[in-house]
Design an enzyme around this catalytic site. Sequence first.
Site, PDB file in Angstrom:
ATOM      1  N   GLU A 292       4.090   8.366 -11.546  1.00  0.00           N
ATOM      2  CA  GLU A 292       4.412   9.135 -10.343  1.00  0.00           C
ATOM      3  C   GLU A 292       4.255  10.640 -10.544  1.00  0.00           C
ATOM      4  O   GLU A 292       3.769  11.339  -9.666  1.00  0.00           O
ATOM      5  CB  GLU A 292       5.854   8.841  -9.897  1.00  0.00           C
ATOM      6  CG  GLU A 292       6.109   7.410  -9.420  1.00  0.00           C
ATOM      7  CD  GLU A 292       5.502   7.116  -8.048  1.00  0.00           C
ATOM      8  OE1 GLU A 292       4.677   7.908  -7.576  1.00  0.00           O
ATOM      9  OE2 GLU A 292       5.847   6.082  -7.465  1.00  0.00           O
TER      10      GLU A 292
HETATM   11  C1  BLG Z   1       6.393   4.834  -0.758  1.00  0.00           C
HETATM   12  C2  BLG Z   1       7.882   4.617  -0.554  1.00  0.00           C
HETATM   13  C3  BLG Z   1       8.110   3.328   0.195  1.00  0.00           C
HETATM   14  C4  BLG Z   1       7.294   3.310   1.465  1.00  0.00           C
HETATM   15  C5  BLG Z   1       5.829   3.556   1.123  1.00  0.00           C
HETATM   16  O1  BLG Z   1       5.726   4.797   0.468  1.00  0.00           O
HETATM   17  O2  BLG Z   1       6.192   6.092  -1.372  1.00  0.00           O
HETATM   18  N1  BLG Z   1       8.498   4.535  -1.865  1.00  0.00           N
HETATM   19  C6  BLG Z   1       9.400   5.383  -2.286  1.00  0.00           C
HETATM   20  O3  BLG Z   1       9.856   6.279  -1.623  1.00  0.00           O
HETATM   21  C7  BLG Z   1       9.892   5.195  -3.666  1.00  0.00           C
HETATM   22  O4  BLG Z   1       9.477   3.251   0.521  1.00  0.00           O
HETATM   23  O5  BLG Z   1       7.420   2.014   2.053  1.00  0.00           O
HETATM   24  S1  BLG Z   1       8.110   1.816   3.492  1.00  0.00           S
HETATM   25  O6  BLG Z   1       9.471   2.307   3.402  1.00  0.00           O
HETATM   26  O7  BLG Z   1       8.072   0.381   3.737  1.00  0.00           O
HETATM   27  O8  BLG Z   1       7.306   2.563   4.438  1.00  0.00           O
HETATM   28  C8  BLG Z   1       4.914   3.525   2.315  1.00  0.00           C
HETATM   29  O9  BLG Z   1       5.251   4.508   3.215  1.00  0.00           O
HETATM   30  C9  BLG Z   1       5.421   6.958  -3.428  1.00  0.00           C
HETATM   31  C10 BLG Z   1       5.080   6.163  -2.216  1.00  0.00           C
HETATM   32  C11 BLG Z   1       3.918   6.851  -1.611  1.00  0.00           C
HETATM   33  C12 BLG Z   1       3.175   7.411  -2.764  1.00  0.00           C
HETATM   34  N2  BLG Z   1       4.149   7.575  -3.859  1.00  0.00           N
HETATM   35  C13 BLG Z   1       6.003   6.149  -4.527  1.00  0.00           C
HETATM   36  O10 BLG Z   1       5.031   5.347  -5.124  1.00  0.00           O
HETATM   37  C14 BLG Z   1       2.530   8.738  -2.496  1.00  0.00           C
HETATM   38  O11 BLG Z   1       3.100   9.764  -2.740  1.00  0.00           O
HETATM   39  N3  BLG Z   1       1.308   8.691  -1.948  1.00  0.00           N
HETATM   40  C15 BLG Z   1       0.559   9.870  -1.579  1.00  0.00           C
HETATM   41  C16 BLG Z   1      -0.261  10.365  -2.739  1.00  0.00           C
HETATM   42  S2  BLG Z   1      -1.203  11.757  -2.228  1.00  0.00           S
HETATM   43  O12 BLG Z   1      -0.338  12.731  -1.640  1.00  0.00           O
HETATM   44  O13 BLG Z   1      -2.199  11.317  -1.309  1.00  0.00           O
HETATM   45  O14 BLG Z   1      -1.770  12.271  -3.453  1.00  0.00           O
END
Ligand code: BLG
Length: 463
Positions: A292
Amino acid sequence: MLGACVEKPSTLERVKEDGVLRVITRNSPATYFEDRNGETGFEYELVKRFADDLGVELKIETADNLDDLFTQLGQPDGPVLAAAGLVSSENRLQQAKFSHPYLEVTPQIIYRNGQSRPTSAADLAGKRITVLKGSSHAEQLAELKKQYPGIEYEESDAVEVVDLLRMVDEGQIDLTLVDSNEVAMNQVYFPNVRVAFDLGDARSQRWAVMAGEDNSLLNEINAYLDKVEKNGTLQRLKDRYYGHVDVLGYVGAYTFAQHLQQRLPKYEKFFKEAAKKEGVDWRLLAAMGYQESLWQPTVTSKTGVRGLMMLTQNTAQAMGVANRLDAKQSIYGGAKYLALIKSELDDDIQEPDRTWFALAAYNVGGGHLDDARKLAKKEGLNPNKWLDVKKMLPRLAQKQWYSKTRYGYARGGEPVHFVANIRRYYDILTWATQPQLEGDQAADSTLHIPGIDKTKPKEEPQL
Ligand code: BLG
């Protein structure tokens, strides 16, 4: 014929009658060691499958050094097979017979980053060099010394390969000579270790049986090795144990090693406490934290997700996290969320897949994961197997597929990479911890690499 009734049973028949395959190996990360899940290691896994194929129990014995290994293999009531990253050599052929090859390795001269890099055999003169006693590398250096008498080296039987790499990393010796697979596996632990050059040609690792063996076992071994080569099992094991550098790249591997030493110790206590509270493995949490944020508490993603465990605002709120940029709160919140989504998964999803599904849901959300599982079912795949569902997840980014799902579009490729990377880091972290540090002492311990626990004298058994 009457005589056939009293004929001595072949080695293979004896193994099957006894119901036990006795194997001798070395206790090192690349061969065999114990972690919290029990016995593991590349050689162990390969030989365990062989014992399973034969339908017998596997009994592992370990030798203190390579000379001892060949001595024990030669005993009439000793182990019948040596699986220890061995290469065939003229000397060894007097004591043993070797199987078909299963791994190609190249001997590599290793030096410390920042020191002058040797580029040829002549540069080895005048350097402090240590290799394993009785190893093929010692034989190689003995040969080279004939040509370059200035080469001095020590042969040690008190260390394992991983110790040699640590000694170079810490500057206790200038150089060592080890096989490329060991470097690939251990690069992630030693930030200063660098390959100077390949010394000689690639060689094949093989299993060994005693010289007088009647070929019944050797033929069976060869058939088994050919089979695992063909069906991809061997390649999967290689990727898992020696593929870190391929996946992380050399720079990624050094960087990981640096972060392991410099960043993880600051947060290890929180990972352990949170893991204990939520009933998950702390190394898994630590692996998630690395994926992360590279263990950085104040990062923010493009989408506004923040902190060491990258919690969205909604998740943080639901988990009672007031400040996402506080490392401890982030770790506790992430651990709680992981445990929660894991408990909510379908009962039909068994471990270890259950853990991979929970990770995917952590990243993409439970709704999208369910969509991918439904797609898997429609395609005749198993919705409870990660191997199948991960094939479906990327479809959530394609209109023809997501338009028919309940939760619609998602960047479904992301959780696939997310899970793969975390599994890789988890493996590395699991191998870096000592079994004797589990339990009560675990909360106070720092990371240890198998075979090089500096808090214990080397003579003591590692397991
Ligand atoms: C996750 C959330 C989930 C959520 C999904 O996104 O975050 N997890 C956490 O907060 C720990 O709860 O699921 S939902 O509640 O059912 O909607 C989907 O929205 C986080 C993710 C998203 C990802 N990292 C943890 O793995 C992230 O930051 N993606 C973007 C990357 S970038 O900005 O494009 O580089």
